[in-house]
Design an enzyme around this catalytic site. Structure first.
Site, PDB file in Angstrom:
ATOM      1  N   ASN A  72       0.775  -1.352   0.249  1.00  0.00           N
ATOM      2  CA  ASN A  72       0.188  -0.074   0.004  1.00  0.00           C
ATOM      3  C   ASN A  72       0.735   1.279   0.126  1.00  0.00           C
ATOM      4  O   ASN A  72       0.143   2.230   0.196  1.00  0.00           O
ATOM      5  CB  ASN A  72      -0.824  -0.026   1.222  1.00  0.00           C
ATOM      6  CG  ASN A  72      -2.225   0.664   0.879  1.00  0.00           C
ATOM      7  OD1 ASN A  72      -2.667   0.584  -0.314  1.00  0.00           O
ATOM      8  ND2 ASN A  72      -3.005   1.166   1.979  1.00  0.00           N
ATOM      9  N   ARG A 170      -5.208   1.405  -4.186  1.00  0.00           N
ATOM     10  CA  ARG A 170      -6.647   1.854  -4.733  1.00  0.00           C
ATOM     11  C   ARG A 170      -6.441   2.986  -5.611  1.00  0.00           C
ATOM     12  O   ARG A 170      -7.345   3.376  -6.216  1.00  0.00           O
ATOM     13  CB  ARG A 170      -7.532   2.255  -3.346  1.00  0.00           C
ATOM     14  CG  ARG A 170      -6.868   3.086  -2.365  1.00  0.00           C
ATOM     15  CD  ARG A 170      -8.107   3.326  -1.237  1.00  0.00           C
ATOM     16  NE  ARG A 170      -7.447   4.148  -0.219  1.00  0.00           N
ATOM     17  CZ  ARG A 170      -6.445   3.725   0.821  1.00  0.00           C
ATOM     18  NH1 ARG A 170      -6.248   2.582   0.956  1.00  0.00           N
ATOM     19  NH2 ARG A 170      -6.090   4.909   1.657  1.00  0.00           N
ATOM     20  N   GLU A 180     -11.508   1.321   6.644  1.00  0.00           N
ATOM     21  CA  GLU A 180     -10.531   0.980   7.707  1.00  0.00           C
ATOM     22  C   GLU A 180     -11.443   0.674   8.884  1.00  0.00           C
ATOM     23  O   GLU A 180     -11.825   1.803   9.657  1.00  0.00           O
ATOM     24  CB  GLU A 180      -9.525   2.209   7.891  1.00  0.00           C
ATOM     25  CG  GLU A 180      -8.598   2.002   8.817  1.00  0.00           C
ATOM     26  CD  GLU A 180      -7.287   0.997   8.378  1.00  0.00           C
ATOM     27  OE1 GLU A 180      -7.485  -0.078   8.962  1.00  0.00           O
ATOM     28  OE2 GLU A 180      -6.563   1.305   7.542  1.00  0.00           O
ATOM     29  N   TYR A 290       2.387   0.447  12.450  1.00  0.00           N
ATOM     30  CA  TYR A 290       3.019   1.681  12.590  1.00  0.00           C
ATOM     31  C   TYR A 290       4.113   1.848  13.440  1.00  0.00           C
ATOM     32  O   TYR A 290       4.823   2.790  13.351  1.00  0.00           O
ATOM     33  CB  TYR A 290       1.840   2.849  12.225  1.00  0.00           C
ATOM     34  CG  TYR A 290       0.940   2.852  11.490  1.00  0.00           C
ATOM     35  CD1 TYR A 290       1.108   2.540  10.347  1.00  0.00           C
ATOM     36  CD2 TYR A 290      -0.091   3.897  11.743  1.00  0.00           C
ATOM     37  CE1 TYR A 290       0.125   2.502   9.334  1.00  0.00           C
ATOM     38  CE2 TYR A 290      -1.009   4.062  10.659  1.00  0.00           C
ATOM     39  CZ  TYR A 290      -0.768   3.370   9.443  1.00  0.00           C
ATOM     40  OH  TYR A 290      -1.928   3.418   8.582  1.00  0.00           O
TER      41      TYR A 290
END
Ligand SMILES: CC(=O)N[C@@H](CC(=O)O)C(=O)O
Ligand SMILES: [Zn+2]
Length: 313
Positions: A72, A170, A180, A290
């Site tokens: 992504n 996307r 999400e 993250y």
């Protein structure tokens, strides 16, 4: 898009894809896409071709976020045009393949809409992610979904930041939409999260069907949370984390964080306060994926966007 009497005209959104497994350990999207691949009745709509697609099958197989590099983040112009074939990282090769099937990104041949299904370990609830404040088709879709979900809430995160925006799977489509939903641990399916995602997608497809049938959507406003800043964990000189998200902030995604509010707690019990200049709305608080990106949470600002009326061209 063209404008006539203030109504923005968009071509029919016939080609729609539903991506799951962009991150192989985010189980709601993986499971829904696998389900719909077996039986697509639930995602069928008049005048819409909705294609369910597992974007990172190797990562799904291993139940990991990615194999070589984050898919992504991989849809950059450099990656999409890189020569080198099988010497490239798996996800770069896969991005090229996805771009060939659903793109090319930025071209008239690209898919109209791509929904990319993600889960977060953060307490974000139902969130839709947009990449542009000027895409009135997507803003109208957000307005439709929010109203259809009410009284349950569905928030919109706008990632239009010049430096913090990244090249998503996307982004190959004309109208990219991220879903999400959380909190859900990596590799885990939770029924409430799974069902919430399923309902958002139902409303999204209903919107596209109405649009394709020629329904005009009147002007509207949409509340969004615009990405402002990424906040890293406090670290020592060696880069090791020396504090955790403060208990007052943990799980408080979308709640106002004011200057002076507790933000982190060191291992020896000291509180670190937020030092910004005004109120922000933090989200992706303590997202597991993250840590490797040196990000404890992001801050956002609340904004109201205006969308013109839209209708099929
Ligand atoms: C937790 C997670 O994977 N979030 C997504 C958000 C997005 O799709 O924009 C990501 O970082 O790619
Ligand atoms: Zn994800």
């Amino acid at each position: 898009m063209s404008s006539y009497n203030n109504t923005a005209r968009f071509s029919e959104a016939r080609r729609v894809a539903i991506f799951g497994g962009t991150h192989g350990n985010e189980m709601s999207g993986v499971t829904l896409v696998n389900l719909w691949t077996k039986n697509g009745a639930e995602i069928q709509r008049k005048a819409v071709e909705a294609v369910p697609f597992i974007t990172n099958p190797k990562a799904v197989e291993k139940c990991t976020r990615y194999v070589d590099t984050d898919l992504n983040r991989a849809f950059t112009p450099e990656n999409l045009s890189a020569p080198g074939g099988n010497n490239l990282p798996y996800e770069v090769l896969r991005a090229q393949e996805i771009n060939r099937i659903f793109g090319p990104k930025g071209s008239p041949e690209a898919y109209d809409v791509i929904f990319d299904l993600h889960n977060t370990t953060s307490n974000m609830g139902c969130t839709l992610i947009l990449e542009s404040s000027k895409d009135y088709f997507n803003l109208q879709m957000m307005n439709y979904i929010k109203k259809a979900m009410a009284p349950a809430s569905c928030l919109v995160l706008l990632n239009e930041h010049p430096l913090l925006k990244y090249s998503t799977s996307r982004s190959v489509a004309k109208h990219p939409v991220g879903l999400e939903v959380g909190p859900q641990p990596q590799g885990v399916l939770r029924s409430n999260i799974f069902e919430a995602m399923r309902v958002i997608l139902k409303h999204a497809l209903d919107f596209i069907e109405l649009f394709n049938e020629g329904v005009e959507f009147p002007p509207c406003t949409v509340e969004v949370f615009r990405v402002l800043e990424r906040i890293d964990y406090p670290r020592d000189a060696n880069g090791n984390i020396i504090a955790m998200v403060h208990p007052n902030l943990q799980d408080c995604d979308w709640e106002p964080l004011n200057p002076g509010d507790p933000m982190f707690q060191t291992f020896d019990g000291k509180t670190i306060h937020y030092q910004g200049s005004g109120t922000v709305y933090p989200t992706f608080i303590n997202e597991a994926a993250y840590y490797e990106k040196q990000q404890a949470f992001i801050t956002t600002r609340r904004e109201t966007l205006v969308a013109s009326a839209i209708k099929k061209a």
